[in-house]
Scaffold this active site. Structure first.
Site, PDB file in Angstrom:
ATOM      1  N   ASP A 189      33.641   0.211 113.539  1.00  0.00           N
ATOM      2  CA  ASP A 189      34.640   0.293 114.603  1.00  0.00           C
ATOM      3  C   ASP A 189      35.127  -1.107 114.956  1.00  0.00           C
ATOM      4  O   ASP A 189      34.654  -1.740 115.901  1.00  0.00           O
ATOM      5  CB  ASP A 189      34.108   1.025 115.833  1.00  0.00           C
ATOM      6  CG  ASP A 189      34.050   2.525 115.627  1.00  0.00           C
ATOM      7  OD1 ASP A 189      34.398   2.986 114.524  1.00  0.00           O
ATOM      8  OD2 ASP A 189      33.650   3.247 116.567  1.00  0.00           O
ATOM      9  N   TYR A 192      40.005  -0.640 116.679  1.00  0.00           N
ATOM     10  CA  TYR A 192      40.446   0.492 117.505  1.00  0.00           C
ATOM     11  C   TYR A 192      41.966   0.659 117.458  1.00  0.00           C
ATOM     12  O   TYR A 192      42.579   1.178 118.394  1.00  0.00           O
ATOM     13  CB  TYR A 192      39.940   0.367 118.947  1.00  0.00           C
ATOM     14  CG  TYR A 192      38.477   0.721 119.050  1.00  0.00           C
ATOM     15  CD1 TYR A 192      38.059   1.955 119.526  1.00  0.00           C
ATOM     16  CD2 TYR A 192      37.495  -0.171 118.627  1.00  0.00           C
ATOM     17  CE1 TYR A 192      36.720   2.295 119.591  1.00  0.00           C
ATOM     18  CE2 TYR A 192      36.153   0.152 118.682  1.00  0.00           C
ATOM     19  CZ  TYR A 192      35.766   1.387 119.164  1.00  0.00           C
ATOM     20  OH  TYR A 192      34.436   1.721 119.215  1.00  0.00           O
ATOM     21  N   ASN A 227      34.022   5.493 112.580  1.00  0.00           N
ATOM     22  CA  ASN A 227      35.026   6.554 112.669  1.00  0.00           C
ATOM     23  C   ASN A 227      36.420   6.004 112.983  1.00  0.00           C
ATOM     24  O   ASN A 227      37.434   6.591 112.580  1.00  0.00           O
ATOM     25  CB  ASN A 227      34.620   7.587 113.717  1.00  0.00           C
ATOM     26  CG  ASN A 227      34.324   6.981 115.077  1.00  0.00           C
ATOM     27  OD1 ASN A 227      33.406   6.167 115.197  1.00  0.00           O
ATOM     28  ND2 ASN A 227      35.076   7.367 116.096  1.00  0.00           N
ATOM     29  N   HIS A 322      27.932  11.351 121.761  1.00  0.00           N
ATOM     30  CA  HIS A 322      27.602  11.467 120.333  1.00  0.00           C
ATOM     31  C   HIS A 322      26.164  11.940 120.093  1.00  0.00           C
ATOM     32  O   HIS A 322      25.564  11.621 119.065  1.00  0.00           O
ATOM     33  CB  HIS A 322      27.838  10.135 119.621  1.00  0.00           C
ATOM     34  CG  HIS A 322      29.213   9.580 119.833  1.00  0.00           C
ATOM     35  ND1 HIS A 322      30.344  10.257 119.477  1.00  0.00           N
ATOM     36  CD2 HIS A 322      29.627   8.398 120.383  1.00  0.00           C
ATOM     37  CE1 HIS A 322      31.412   9.524 119.777  1.00  0.00           C
ATOM     38  NE2 HIS A 322      31.011   8.405 120.333  1.00  0.00           N
ATOM     39  N   HIS A 349      28.479   3.104 117.372  1.00  0.00           N
ATOM     40  CA  HIS A 349      29.067   4.401 117.727  1.00  0.00           C
ATOM     41  C   HIS A 349      28.917   4.753 119.209  1.00  0.00           C
ATOM     42  O   HIS A 349      29.907   5.075 119.877  1.00  0.00           O
ATOM     43  CB  HIS A 349      28.467   5.501 116.853  1.00  0.00           C
ATOM     44  CG  HIS A 349      29.274   6.762 116.799  1.00  0.00           C
ATOM     45  ND1 HIS A 349      30.656   6.769 116.761  1.00  0.00           N
ATOM     46  CD2 HIS A 349      28.895   8.073 116.773  1.00  0.00           C
ATOM     47  CE1 HIS A 349      31.095   8.017 116.699  1.00  0.00           C
ATOM     48  NE2 HIS A 349      30.047   8.826 116.717  1.00  0.00           N
ATOM     49  N   VAL A 350      27.711   4.718 119.745  1.00  0.00           N
ATOM     50  CA  VAL A 350      27.485   5.000 121.160  1.00  0.00           C
ATOM     51  C   VAL A 350      27.723   3.704 121.930  1.00  0.00           C
ATOM     52  O   VAL A 350      27.112   2.677 121.641  1.00  0.00           O
ATOM     53  CB  VAL A 350      26.053   5.495 121.405  1.00  0.00           C
ATOM     54  CG1 VAL A 350      25.830   5.760 122.894  1.00  0.00           C
ATOM     55  CG2 VAL A 350      25.782   6.751 120.587  1.00  0.00           C
ATOM     56  N   HIS A 351      28.596   3.744 122.923  1.00  0.00           N
ATOM     57  CA  HIS A 351      29.009   2.523 123.615  1.00  0.00           C
ATOM     58  C   HIS A 351      28.012   2.148 124.708  1.00  0.00           C
ATOM     59  O   HIS A 351      28.306   2.124 125.912  1.00  0.00           O
ATOM     60  CB  HIS A 351      30.416   2.687 124.185  1.00  0.00           C
ATOM     61  CG  HIS A 351      31.435   2.971 123.129  1.00  0.00           C
ATOM     62  ND1 HIS A 351      32.702   3.427 123.404  1.00  0.00           N
ATOM     63  CD2 HIS A 351      31.371   2.852 121.772  1.00  0.00           C
ATOM     64  CE1 HIS A 351      33.363   3.593 122.269  1.00  0.00           C
ATOM     65  NE2 HIS A 351      32.570   3.248 121.266  1.00  0.00           N
TER      66      HIS A 351
END
EC number: 3.1.3.2
Length: 475
Positions: A189, A192, A227, A322, A349-351
Protein backbone atom coordinates in the site's frame (compact mmCIF):
# COMPACT_ATOMS: atom_id res chain seq x y z
CA UNK A 1 21.66 0.03 26.83
CA UNK A 2 21.85 -3.64 25.83
CA UNK A 3 21.30 -4.77 29.45
CA UNK A 4 18.27 -2.49 29.75
CA UNK A 5 16.75 -3.96 26.62
CA UNK A 6 17.46 -7.51 27.76
CA UNK A 7 15.61 -6.79 30.99
CA UNK A 8 12.73 -5.27 29.01
CA UNK A 9 12.60 -8.33 26.79
CA UNK A 10 12.20 -10.59 29.83
CA UNK A 11 9.87 -8.44 31.94
CA UNK A 12 7.73 -6.67 29.34
CA UNK A 13 7.97 -8.26 25.94
CA UNK A 14 8.56 -11.98 26.07
CA UNK A 15 7.96 -13.45 22.62
CA UNK A 16 6.47 -16.65 24.04
CA UNK A 17 3.30 -16.47 26.07
CA UNK A 18 2.07 -18.90 28.71
CA UNK A 19 -1.63 -19.54 29.12
CA UNK A 20 -3.49 -16.52 30.43
CA UNK A 21 -0.71 -14.00 29.73
CA UNK A 22 -2.76 -11.58 27.64
CA UNK A 23 -0.76 -8.55 26.57
CA UNK A 24 -1.32 -4.81 26.53
CA UNK A 25 -3.90 -2.78 24.66
CA UNK A 26 -2.58 0.77 24.73
CA UNK A 27 -5.07 3.45 25.74
CA UNK A 28 -3.00 6.16 24.06
CA UNK A 29 -5.04 8.46 21.82
CA UNK A 30 -3.05 10.82 19.65
CA UNK A 31 -4.18 14.14 18.23
CA UNK A 32 -3.49 13.23 14.62
CA UNK A 33 -3.44 15.44 11.57
CA UNK A 34 -6.52 15.04 9.36
CA UNK A 35 -6.36 11.91 7.23
CA UNK A 36 -6.39 13.80 3.93
CA UNK A 37 -3.73 13.90 1.24
CA UNK A 38 -1.27 16.76 1.11
CA UNK A 39 -2.23 19.28 -1.63
CA UNK A 40 -0.35 18.79 -4.89
CA UNK A 41 1.17 22.28 -4.77
CA UNK A 42 2.94 21.50 -1.46
CA UNK A 43 6.75 21.57 -1.53
CA UNK A 44 7.01 17.83 -0.70
CA UNK A 45 5.81 17.11 -4.25
CA UNK A 46 8.13 19.63 -5.88
CA UNK A 47 9.14 18.81 -9.45
CA UNK A 48 12.94 19.00 -9.96
CA UNK A 49 14.28 21.99 -11.88
CA UNK A 50 15.25 21.64 -15.53
CA UNK A 51 13.53 20.43 -18.66
CA UNK A 52 12.70 16.72 -18.48
CA UNK A 53 14.71 16.37 -15.27
CA UNK A 54 14.69 12.83 -13.78
CA UNK A 55 12.23 12.49 -10.90
CA UNK A 56 10.70 9.84 -8.62
CA UNK A 57 14.12 8.24 -8.20
CA UNK A 58 14.18 5.03 -6.17
CA UNK A 59 16.49 2.07 -5.73
CA UNK A 60 15.98 -1.50 -4.64
CA UNK A 61 18.21 -4.53 -4.32
CA UNK A 62 19.06 -5.85 -7.77
CA UNK A 63 20.27 -9.40 -7.12
CA UNK A 64 20.07 -12.23 -4.61
CA UNK A 65 23.02 -11.30 -2.40
CA UNK A 66 23.26 -7.50 -2.33
CA UNK A 67 25.96 -6.74 -4.93
CA UNK A 68 23.56 -4.95 -7.31
CA UNK A 69 20.88 -2.29 -7.22
CA UNK A 70 18.08 -1.42 -9.61
CA UNK A 71 17.87 2.34 -10.12
CA UNK A 72 14.45 3.56 -11.31
CA UNK A 73 13.26 7.02 -12.30
CA UNK A 74 10.79 8.89 -14.53
CA UNK A 75 11.46 11.48 -17.23
CA UNK A 76 8.19 13.34 -17.83
CA UNK A 77 8.50 14.71 -21.37
CA UNK A 78 10.77 12.45 -23.44
CA UNK A 79 12.89 9.35 -22.83
CA UNK A 80 16.21 11.10 -22.32
CA UNK A 81 19.23 9.03 -21.38
CA UNK A 82 18.73 5.60 -19.87
CA UNK A 83 22.23 5.55 -18.38
CA UNK A 84 23.39 5.62 -14.77
CA UNK A 85 26.92 6.92 -14.18
CA UNK A 86 28.44 5.77 -10.89
CA UNK A 87 31.64 5.48 -8.88
CA UNK A 88 33.09 5.54 -5.39
CA UNK A 89 34.28 9.18 -5.50
CA UNK A 90 31.78 12.02 -5.57
CA UNK A 91 31.80 13.76 -8.94
CA UNK A 92 33.99 11.08 -10.53
CA UNK A 93 31.93 8.44 -12.27
CA UNK A 94 34.15 5.63 -13.51
CA UNK A 95 31.39 3.28 -14.57
CA UNK A 96 28.21 3.44 -16.64
CA UNK A 97 25.22 1.13 -16.79
CA UNK A 98 22.39 1.37 -19.29
CA UNK A 99 18.81 0.41 -18.62
CA UNK A 100 15.47 0.23 -20.36
CA UNK A 101 12.40 2.44 -20.36
CA UNK A 102 8.69 2.23 -21.15
CA UNK A 103 5.56 4.30 -20.77
CA UNK A 104 1.91 3.36 -20.43
CA UNK A 105 -1.60 4.74 -20.21
CA UNK A 106 -4.15 4.43 -17.42
CA UNK A 107 -7.55 5.63 -18.58
CA UNK A 108 -6.56 8.85 -20.40
CA UNK A 109 -3.51 9.49 -18.23
CA UNK A 110 -0.24 8.96 -20.07
CA UNK A 111 2.75 8.25 -17.90
CA UNK A 112 6.20 9.70 -18.25
CA UNK A 113 9.01 7.45 -19.39
CA UNK A 114 9.73 4.96 -16.61
CA UNK A 115 13.38 3.87 -16.49
CA UNK A 116 14.89 0.82 -14.78
CA UNK A 117 18.66 0.28 -14.79
CA UNK A 118 20.51 -2.64 -13.19
CA UNK A 119 23.83 -1.61 -11.64
CA UNK A 120 25.76 -4.78 -10.79
CA UNK A 121 29.21 -6.01 -9.82
CA UNK A 122 29.34 -3.70 -6.80
CA UNK A 123 31.63 -4.13 -3.82
CA UNK A 124 30.13 -4.86 -0.43
CA UNK A 125 29.99 -2.24 2.30
CA UNK A 126 30.91 0.58 -0.08
CA UNK A 127 29.45 4.03 -0.68
CA UNK A 128 28.63 4.71 -4.33
CA UNK A 129 27.71 8.02 -5.91
CA UNK A 130 25.52 8.00 -9.01
CA UNK A 131 24.25 10.47 -11.55
CA UNK A 132 21.21 10.36 -13.84
CA UNK A 133 21.11 12.68 -16.85
CA UNK A 134 18.45 13.87 -19.26
CA UNK A 135 19.76 16.38 -21.78
CA UNK A 136 21.09 19.35 -19.84
CA UNK A 137 19.34 18.22 -16.65
CA UNK A 138 21.16 15.89 -14.28
CA UNK A 139 20.75 14.81 -10.68
CA UNK A 140 23.19 13.13 -8.29
CA UNK A 141 22.58 10.75 -5.39
CA UNK A 142 24.40 8.07 -3.41
CA UNK A 143 23.82 4.72 -1.70
CA UNK A 144 25.76 2.29 0.49
CA UNK A 145 25.94 -1.42 -0.30
CA UNK A 146 25.35 -3.92 2.52
CA UNK A 147 28.07 -5.98 4.19
CA UNK A 148 28.76 -9.32 2.58
CA UNK A 149 26.45 -12.19 3.44
CA UNK A 150 27.69 -13.52 6.78
CA UNK A 151 25.98 -14.94 9.88
CA UNK A 152 27.29 -12.18 12.16
CA UNK A 153 26.82 -9.25 9.78
CA UNK A 154 24.98 -6.50 11.64
CA UNK A 155 22.33 -4.50 9.80
CA UNK A 156 19.41 -2.23 10.61
CA UNK A 157 16.14 -2.44 8.69
CA UNK A 158 13.25 -0.01 8.79
CA UNK A 159 9.72 -1.38 8.46
CA UNK A 160 6.91 0.75 7.02
CA UNK A 161 3.48 -0.14 5.69
CA UNK A 162 0.33 1.50 4.32
CA UNK A 163 1.96 4.87 3.83
CA UNK A 164 0.00 7.12 1.50
CA UNK A 165 0.76 10.83 1.15
CA UNK A 166 -0.85 12.69 4.05
CA UNK A 167 0.80 14.87 6.67
CA UNK A 168 0.77 11.78 8.91
CA UNK A 169 2.68 9.96 6.14
CA UNK A 170 5.19 12.80 6.09
CA UNK A 171 5.65 12.53 9.85
CA UNK A 172 6.35 8.80 9.53
CA UNK A 173 8.81 9.31 6.68
CA UNK A 174 10.72 12.08 8.46
CA UNK A 175 10.96 10.09 11.68
CA UNK A 176 12.07 6.97 9.85
CA UNK A 177 14.86 8.96 8.18
CA UNK A 178 16.21 9.84 11.65
CA UNK A 179 16.33 6.18 12.73
CA UNK A 180 19.72 5.25 11.27
CA UNK A 181 18.23 2.29 9.41
CA UNK A 182 19.96 1.22 6.20
CA UNK A 183 17.10 -0.21 4.11
CA UNK A 184 13.30 -0.35 4.23
CA UNK A 185 11.13 -3.44 4.26
CA UNK A 186 7.94 -2.01 2.77
CA UNK A 187 4.75 -3.93 3.55
CA UNK A 188 2.50 -2.79 0.72
CA UNK A 189 0.00 0.00 0.00
CA UNK A 190 2.23 2.74 -1.39
CA UNK A 191 0.48 5.76 -2.85
CA UNK A 192 -3.25 5.16 -2.23
CA UNK A 193 -3.75 6.62 -5.70
CA UNK A 194 -6.64 4.19 -6.17
CA UNK A 195 -8.66 6.43 -3.85
CA UNK A 196 -8.86 8.79 -6.84
CA UNK A 197 -10.54 8.44 -10.22
CA UNK A 198 -9.67 8.82 -13.88
CA UNK A 199 -6.48 10.79 -14.64
CA UNK A 200 -5.95 11.65 -10.99
CA UNK A 201 -4.92 8.05 -10.32
CA UNK A 202 -1.76 8.42 -12.39
CA UNK A 203 -1.14 11.93 -11.05
CA UNK A 204 -1.11 10.63 -7.48
CA UNK A 205 1.27 7.81 -8.38
CA UNK A 206 3.62 10.50 -9.67
CA UNK A 207 3.27 12.68 -6.59
CA UNK A 208 4.00 9.76 -4.25
CA UNK A 209 7.18 8.94 -6.18
CA UNK A 210 8.41 12.49 -5.65
CA UNK A 211 7.24 12.44 -2.02
CA UNK A 212 9.39 9.45 -0.95
CA UNK A 213 12.38 10.22 -3.18
CA UNK A 214 14.19 11.90 -0.26
CA UNK A 215 14.71 8.38 1.11
CA UNK A 216 14.20 5.97 -1.79
CA UNK A 217 16.95 7.55 -3.93
CA UNK A 218 19.54 6.94 -1.21
CA UNK A 219 18.73 3.55 0.25
CA UNK A 220 16.95 0.47 -1.07
CA UNK A 221 13.30 -0.06 -0.32
CA UNK A 222 12.32 -3.73 -0.71
CA UNK A 223 8.80 -3.66 -2.08
CA UNK A 224 5.75 -5.82 -1.44
CA UNK A 225 2.33 -5.17 -2.94
CA UNK A 226 -0.94 -4.53 -1.13
CA UNK A 227 -4.59 -4.20 -2.10
CA UNK A 228 -4.13 -0.52 -3.02
CA UNK A 229 -1.70 -1.57 -5.74
CA UNK A 230 -4.30 -3.73 -7.51
CA UNK A 231 -5.93 -0.71 -9.24
CA UNK A 232 -8.80 -2.80 -10.66
CA UNK A 233 -11.16 -0.16 -12.09
CA UNK A 234 -13.48 -1.63 -14.70
CA UNK A 235 -15.63 1.54 -14.81
CA UNK A 236 -12.57 3.21 -16.38
CA UNK A 237 -11.75 0.25 -18.60
CA UNK A 238 -8.74 -0.65 -16.42
CA UNK A 239 -8.86 -4.32 -15.52
CA UNK A 240 -5.18 -5.35 -15.46
CA UNK A 241 -4.20 -5.90 -11.81
CA UNK A 242 -1.14 -4.06 -10.47
CA UNK A 243 -0.68 -2.13 -13.73
CA UNK A 244 0.65 1.12 -12.23
CA UNK A 245 2.70 -0.63 -9.56
CA UNK A 246 4.46 -3.11 -11.86
CA UNK A 247 5.35 -0.43 -14.38
CA UNK A 248 6.98 1.75 -11.74
CA UNK A 249 8.35 -0.53 -9.00
CA UNK A 250 10.47 -3.47 -10.03
CA UNK A 251 11.97 -6.28 -7.94
CA UNK A 252 14.87 -8.76 -8.42
CA UNK A 253 12.47 -11.69 -8.70
CA UNK A 254 14.42 -13.59 -11.36
CA UNK A 255 17.44 -13.78 -9.05
CA UNK A 256 15.42 -15.97 -6.67
CA UNK A 257 13.95 -18.10 -9.48
CA UNK A 258 10.51 -16.55 -9.09
CA UNK A 259 8.21 -16.34 -12.09
CA UNK A 260 6.53 -13.13 -10.91
CA UNK A 261 7.81 -9.81 -9.51
CA UNK A 262 5.13 -9.87 -6.80
CA UNK A 263 6.89 -12.63 -4.85
CA UNK A 264 10.64 -13.01 -4.49
CA UNK A 265 13.51 -13.32 -2.00
CA UNK A 266 16.85 -11.65 -1.28
CA UNK A 267 19.71 -12.18 1.10
CA UNK A 268 21.05 -9.05 2.77
CA UNK A 269 23.80 -9.10 5.40
CA UNK A 270 22.72 -11.88 7.82
CA UNK A 271 19.06 -11.93 6.76
CA UNK A 272 17.15 -14.04 4.25
CA UNK A 273 14.05 -12.03 3.34
CA UNK A 274 11.06 -13.63 1.63
CA UNK A 275 8.36 -11.40 0.09
CA UNK A 276 4.92 -12.90 -0.54
CA UNK A 277 1.89 -11.58 -2.43
CA UNK A 278 -1.37 -11.65 -0.49
CA UNK A 279 -3.35 -10.82 -3.66
CA UNK A 280 -1.93 -13.46 -6.00
CA UNK A 281 -2.91 -17.14 -6.02
CA UNK A 282 -1.08 -19.04 -3.28
CA UNK A 283 -3.01 -22.26 -2.69
CA UNK A 284 -1.48 -25.65 -3.41
CA UNK A 285 -0.02 -26.14 -6.92
CA UNK A 286 -0.05 -22.43 -7.80
CA UNK A 287 3.22 -20.78 -8.92
CA UNK A 288 3.63 -18.84 -5.66
CA UNK A 289 3.06 -22.02 -3.60
CA UNK A 290 5.63 -23.96 -5.63
CA UNK A 291 8.15 -21.13 -5.45
CA UNK A 292 7.88 -20.70 -1.67
CA UNK A 293 8.29 -24.44 -1.16
CA UNK A 294 11.58 -24.34 -3.08
CA UNK A 295 12.82 -21.04 -1.64
CA UNK A 296 12.47 -22.27 1.94
CA UNK A 297 14.73 -25.19 1.02
CA UNK A 298 17.36 -22.75 -0.25
CA UNK A 299 17.57 -20.92 3.08
CA UNK A 300 20.95 -21.58 4.73
CA UNK A 301 20.77 -20.51 8.38
CA UNK A 302 24.52 -21.07 8.74
CA UNK A 303 25.02 -18.12 6.35
CA UNK A 304 21.84 -16.10 6.88
CA UNK A 305 20.50 -17.02 10.32
CA UNK A 306 17.69 -14.44 10.27
CA UNK A 307 14.65 -15.64 8.30
CA UNK A 308 12.15 -12.80 7.74
CA UNK A 309 8.88 -12.96 5.79
CA UNK A 310 6.99 -9.95 4.43
CA UNK A 311 3.35 -9.89 3.32
CA UNK A 312 0.53 -7.39 3.24
CA UNK A 313 -2.37 -9.13 5.00
CA UNK A 314 -1.54 -10.26 8.57
CA UNK A 315 -2.08 -13.92 9.43
CA UNK A 316 -2.94 -12.98 13.03
CA UNK A 317 -4.93 -9.81 13.71
CA UNK A 318 -7.16 -8.86 16.64
CA UNK A 319 -8.46 -5.63 15.11
CA UNK A 320 -12.02 -5.35 13.82
CA UNK A 321 -10.54 -4.04 10.58
CA UNK A 322 -9.70 -6.85 8.14
CA UNK A 323 -10.33 -9.46 10.83
CA UNK A 324 -9.43 -12.99 9.60
CA UNK A 325 -8.64 -11.85 6.06
CA UNK A 326 -5.29 -13.64 6.32
CA UNK A 327 -6.83 -16.95 7.33
CA UNK A 328 -6.54 -18.60 3.91
CA UNK A 329 -2.82 -17.82 3.61
CA UNK A 330 -2.30 -18.92 7.20
CA UNK A 331 -3.89 -22.27 6.39
CA UNK A 332 -1.68 -22.60 3.30
CA UNK A 333 1.70 -21.59 4.75
CA UNK A 334 1.75 -21.52 8.56
CA UNK A 335 2.94 -25.11 8.86
CA UNK A 336 5.94 -24.29 6.66
CA UNK A 337 6.75 -21.19 8.70
CA UNK A 338 6.83 -23.27 11.89
CA UNK A 339 8.80 -26.13 10.33
CA UNK A 340 11.45 -23.72 9.05
CA UNK A 341 11.46 -21.67 12.25
CA UNK A 342 10.84 -18.29 10.67
CA UNK A 343 12.01 -15.59 13.07
CA UNK A 344 9.47 -12.86 12.36
CA UNK A 345 6.65 -12.12 9.89
CA UNK A 346 5.85 -8.48 9.13
CA UNK A 347 2.51 -7.44 7.62
CA UNK A 348 0.55 -4.23 7.04
CA UNK A 349 -3.06 -3.75 5.85
CA UNK A 350 -4.54 -3.02 9.30
CA UNK A 351 -3.99 0.66 10.08
CA UNK A 352 -2.69 0.08 13.58
CA UNK A 353 0.20 -1.63 15.33
CA UNK A 354 0.16 -5.11 16.87
CA UNK A 355 2.71 -7.70 17.98
CA UNK A 356 2.06 -11.30 18.92
CA UNK A 357 3.87 -13.82 21.06
CA UNK A 358 5.29 -16.94 19.37
CA UNK A 359 2.15 -18.94 18.63
CA UNK A 360 0.75 -21.32 16.03
CA UNK A 361 -2.53 -22.92 15.08
CA UNK A 362 -1.13 -25.82 13.05
CA UNK A 363 -2.63 -28.53 15.24
CA UNK A 364 -6.18 -27.71 14.19
CA UNK A 365 -7.41 -29.58 11.10
CA UNK A 366 -11.14 -28.64 11.07
CA UNK A 367 -12.28 -31.95 12.59
CA UNK A 368 -9.84 -32.28 15.50
CA UNK A 369 -6.95 -30.70 17.38
CA UNK A 370 -6.62 -27.45 19.31
CA UNK A 371 -9.09 -24.88 17.98
CA UNK A 372 -7.14 -21.88 19.24
CA UNK A 373 -3.56 -20.63 18.79
CA UNK A 374 -1.18 -22.14 21.33
CA UNK A 375 2.36 -21.28 22.49
CA UNK A 376 4.94 -22.62 20.04
CA UNK A 377 8.68 -22.05 20.44
CA UNK A 378 9.23 -22.83 16.76
CA UNK A 379 6.70 -20.26 15.51
CA UNK A 380 7.41 -16.73 14.26
CA UNK A 381 6.57 -13.50 16.02
CA UNK A 382 3.81 -11.80 14.00
CA UNK A 383 4.01 -8.01 13.76
CA UNK A 384 1.54 -5.71 12.02
CA UNK A 385 2.94 -2.32 10.99
CA UNK A 386 0.12 -0.90 8.88
CA UNK A 387 0.28 2.54 10.42
CA UNK A 388 2.29 4.57 7.91
CA UNK A 389 -0.22 7.43 7.75
CA UNK A 390 -2.58 7.04 4.77
CA UNK A 391 -5.81 8.91 4.14
CA UNK A 392 -8.09 6.10 5.34
CA UNK A 393 -7.12 6.89 8.93
CA UNK A 394 -6.45 4.61 11.91
CA UNK A 395 -8.16 1.31 12.73
CA UNK A 396 -9.00 2.12 16.33
CA UNK A 397 -11.39 -0.74 17.18
CA UNK A 398 -9.63 -3.79 18.62
CA UNK A 399 -11.61 -6.92 19.47
CA UNK A 400 -12.22 -7.57 23.15
CA UNK A 401 -11.15 -9.29 25.26
CA UNK A 402 -7.56 -9.18 24.00
CA UNK A 403 -6.53 -12.73 23.05
CA UNK A 404 -3.73 -14.38 25.04
CA UNK A 405 -1.46 -14.48 22.01
CA UNK A 406 -1.55 -10.70 21.43
CA UNK A 407 1.38 -9.06 23.24
CA UNK A 408 0.88 -5.37 22.44
CA UNK A 409 -1.47 -3.35 20.25
CA UNK A 410 -2.13 0.34 19.66
CA UNK A 411 -3.88 2.44 17.02
CA UNK A 412 -1.25 5.09 16.26
CA UNK A 413 0.89 6.07 13.30
CA UNK A 414 4.53 5.08 13.26
CA UNK A 415 7.27 2.83 11.89
CA UNK A 416 9.49 0.02 13.17
CA UNK A 417 13.16 -0.86 13.09
CA UNK A 418 14.87 -4.24 13.38
CA UNK A 419 18.54 -3.94 14.25
CA UNK A 420 20.35 -7.24 13.78
CA UNK A 421 23.34 -7.38 16.11
CA UNK A 422 24.74 -10.83 15.31
CA UNK A 423 23.53 -14.34 14.59
CA UNK A 424 21.77 -14.70 17.95
CA UNK A 425 20.16 -11.34 18.83
CA UNK A 426 18.34 -8.45 17.19
CA UNK A 427 16.78 -5.36 18.77
CA UNK A 428 13.26 -4.43 17.66
CA UNK A 429 11.53 -1.05 18.15
CA UNK A 430 8.13 0.27 17.19
CA UNK A 431 8.24 4.06 17.16
CA UNK A 432 5.03 5.99 17.58
CA UNK A 433 4.79 9.37 15.84
CA UNK A 434 3.67 11.15 18.97
CA UNK A 435 2.46 14.59 17.86
CA UNK A 436 5.60 15.28 15.87
CA UNK A 437 8.05 13.44 18.14
CA UNK A 438 9.47 9.98 17.54
CA UNK A 439 8.60 7.90 20.61
CA UNK A 440 9.80 4.31 21.10
CA UNK A 441 6.70 2.57 22.43
CA UNK A 442 7.26 -1.17 22.00
CA UNK A 443 10.70 -2.78 22.14
CA UNK A 444 12.21 -6.18 22.80
CA UNK A 445 15.21 -8.35 22.03
CA UNK A 446 14.46 -10.94 19.36
CA UNK A 447 16.31 -14.23 19.83
CA UNK A 448 17.21 -16.07 16.67
CA UNK A 449 15.20 -19.24 16.11
CA UNK A 450 18.05 -21.23 14.56
CA UNK A 451 20.99 -20.23 16.77
CA UNK A 452 18.79 -20.11 19.86
CA UNK A 453 18.91 -23.90 19.86
CA UNK A 454 20.88 -25.05 22.95
CA UNK A 455 23.15 -27.40 21.02
CA UNK A 456 24.01 -24.77 18.43
CA UNK A 457 24.54 -22.20 21.17
CA UNK A 458 27.06 -24.45 22.93
CA UNK A 459 28.75 -25.13 19.58
CA UNK A 460 28.93 -21.40 18.89
CA UNK A 461 30.37 -20.73 22.36
CA UNK A 462 33.12 -23.32 21.80
CA UNK A 463 33.88 -21.73 18.42
CA UNK A 464 34.32 -18.29 20.00
CA UNK A 465 36.46 -19.67 22.84
CA UNK A 466 38.74 -21.40 20.32
CA UNK A 467 38.99 -18.17 18.31
CA UNK A 468 39.95 -16.18 21.43
CA UNK A 469 42.56 -18.75 22.46
CA UNK A 470 44.01 -18.82 18.95
CA UNK A 471 44.23 -15.01 18.89
CA UNK A 472 46.02 -14.94 22.26
CA UNK A 473 48.52 -17.59 21.13
CA UNK A 474 49.14 -15.66 17.91
CA UNK A 475 49.75 -12.46 19.85
Amino acid sequence: MMNRLLILSVLLSSVLFHGGDAGITSSFIRSEWPAVDIPLDHHVFKVPKGYNAPQQVHITQGDYDGKAVIVSWVTPDEPGSGKVHYGTVQGKYEFTAEGTYSNYTFYKYKSGFVHHCLVYGLEYDTKYYYKIESGESSREFWFVTPPHVHPDASYKFGIIGDMGQTFNSLSTLEHYMQSGAQAVLFLGDLSYADRYQYNDVGVRWDSWGRFVERSTAYQPWLWSAGNHEVDYMPYMGEVTPFKNYLQRYTTPYLASKSSNPLWYAVRRASAHIIVLSSYSPFVKYTPQWHWLSEELKRVDREKTPWLIVLMHVPLYNTNEAHYMEGESMRAAFEKWFVEHKVDVIFAGHVHAYERSYRISNVRYNVSSGDRFPVPDKSAPVYITVGDGGNQEGLAARFREPQPDYSAFREASYGHSTLEIKNRTHAIYHWNRNDDGKKVATDEFVLHNQYWGNNIRRRKLKKHYIKSIVADRIAN
